[in-house]
Scaffold this motif. Structure first.
Motif, PDB file in Angstrom:
ATOM      1  N   ASN A 172      36.639  37.940  36.058  1.00  0.00           N
ATOM      2  CA  ASN A 172      36.215  37.769  37.451  1.00  0.00           C
ATOM      3  C   ASN A 172      36.491  36.387  38.029  1.00  0.00           C
ATOM      4  OD1 ASN A 172      35.215  40.406  37.558  1.00  0.00           O
ATOM      5  ND2 ASN A 172      33.217  39.791  36.790  1.00  0.00           N
ATOM      6  N   LYS A 173      36.578  35.364  37.182  1.00  0.00           N
ATOM      7  CA  LYS A 173      36.682  33.994  37.701  1.00  0.00           C
ATOM      8  C   LYS A 173      37.993  33.272  37.382  1.00  0.00           C
ATOM      9  CE  LYS A 173      31.671  33.204  37.319  1.00  0.00           C
ATOM     10  NZ  LYS A 173      30.652  32.368  36.635  1.00  0.00           N
ATOM     11  N   SER A 174      38.773  33.767  36.436  1.00  0.00           N
ATOM     12  CA  SER A 174      39.973  33.029  36.026  1.00  0.00           C
ATOM     13  C   SER A 174      41.137  33.198  36.999  1.00  0.00           C
ATOM     14  CB  SER A 174      40.431  33.484  34.639  1.00  0.00           C
ATOM     15  OG  SER A 174      40.958  34.800  34.696  1.00  0.00           O
ATOM     16  N   GLY A 175      41.101  34.264  37.784  1.00  0.00           N
ATOM     17  CA  GLY A 175      42.209  34.552  38.681  1.00  0.00           C
ATOM     18  C   GLY A 175      43.276  35.428  38.042  1.00  0.00           C
ATOM     19  N   PHE A 176      43.182  35.655  36.731  1.00  0.00           N
ATOM     20  CA  PHE A 176      44.130  36.523  36.043  1.00  0.00           C
ATOM     21  C   PHE A 176      43.653  37.965  36.148  1.00  0.00           C
ATOM     22  CE2 PHE A 176      45.005  32.474  33.982  1.00  0.00           C
ATOM     23  CZ  PHE A 176      46.392  32.483  33.842  1.00  0.00           C
TER      24      PHE A 176
END
Length: 190
Positions: A93-97
């Motif tokens: 949800n937060k890494s952008g991957f």
């Protein structure tokens, strides 16, 4: 397309050893939770188990933020830890991957062999990683069950590290390289 390689699994499954070797061989930045947490402990310290746990949370969140920055820069990155299910969700949800851009190396092994490794390394561990004391075999074995293959993200390489040899490493490295070069790939078992 940038990829995020996640090394995860239970204690003493060779996560740090293998992730660092892959980092060196493939020229990809690797963030190891234990190394980063040790730096925090050296500079901040901790007084009790609860403070130690907070440093663990902060370390994982910092790894996720750095992964996000790598994604923005279009760079591959490796992160390694015994990530819990909720931390894996945070990574997604937060890494952008996206799931299609994540490769998970899920490490596991025979609990008795892993416990022997765990016990043998205890005297060399940084104080940051000893706040629980030496775990009993029963507690250690129960902790392995917290790491489930079904929680893994993206393309998965399931790797048994009970017996580790250079030939196994070569196979693992080749599978990772293959997935790095393919936009779509499946899961693999070793």
């Amino acid at each position: 397309m940038a990829k995020l390689i996640v090394f995860t699994g239970g204690l003493a499954t060779l996560k740090t050893t293998l992730s660092k070797q892959i980092s060196k061989d493939l020229g990809i930045l690797c963030l190891n939770k234990d190394d980063l947490k040790a730096v925090l402990v050296d500079h901040i310290g901790f007084q009790n188990r609860e403070e130690n746990k907070k440093l663990s949370v902060a370390t994982v969140q910092a790894m996720i933020e750095i992964s996000h920055q790598a994604k923005l820069a279009g760079q591959n990155i490796i992160i390694e830890a015994n990530f819990k299910a909720h931390e894996l969700k945070d990574i997604l949800n937060k890494s952008g991957f996206s799931k299609q851009e994540i490769i998970t190396i899920f490490l596991y092994g025979n609990p008795k062999v892993l416990y022997d490794r765990y016990v043998q390394r205890q005297h060399t561990r940084h104080i940051a990683h000893t706040s629980t004391g030496l775990l009993s075999y029963e507690t250690f074995e129960a902790s392995l069950k917290e790491h489930r293959l079904e929680d893994a993200l993206g393309k998965i390489i399931n790797y048994d590290t009970t017996i580790f040899n250079p030939g196994d490493y070569a196979v693992l490295k080749n599978k990772i390289e293959s997935l790095l070069n393919q936009p779509n790939g499946g899961s693999h078992a070793l």
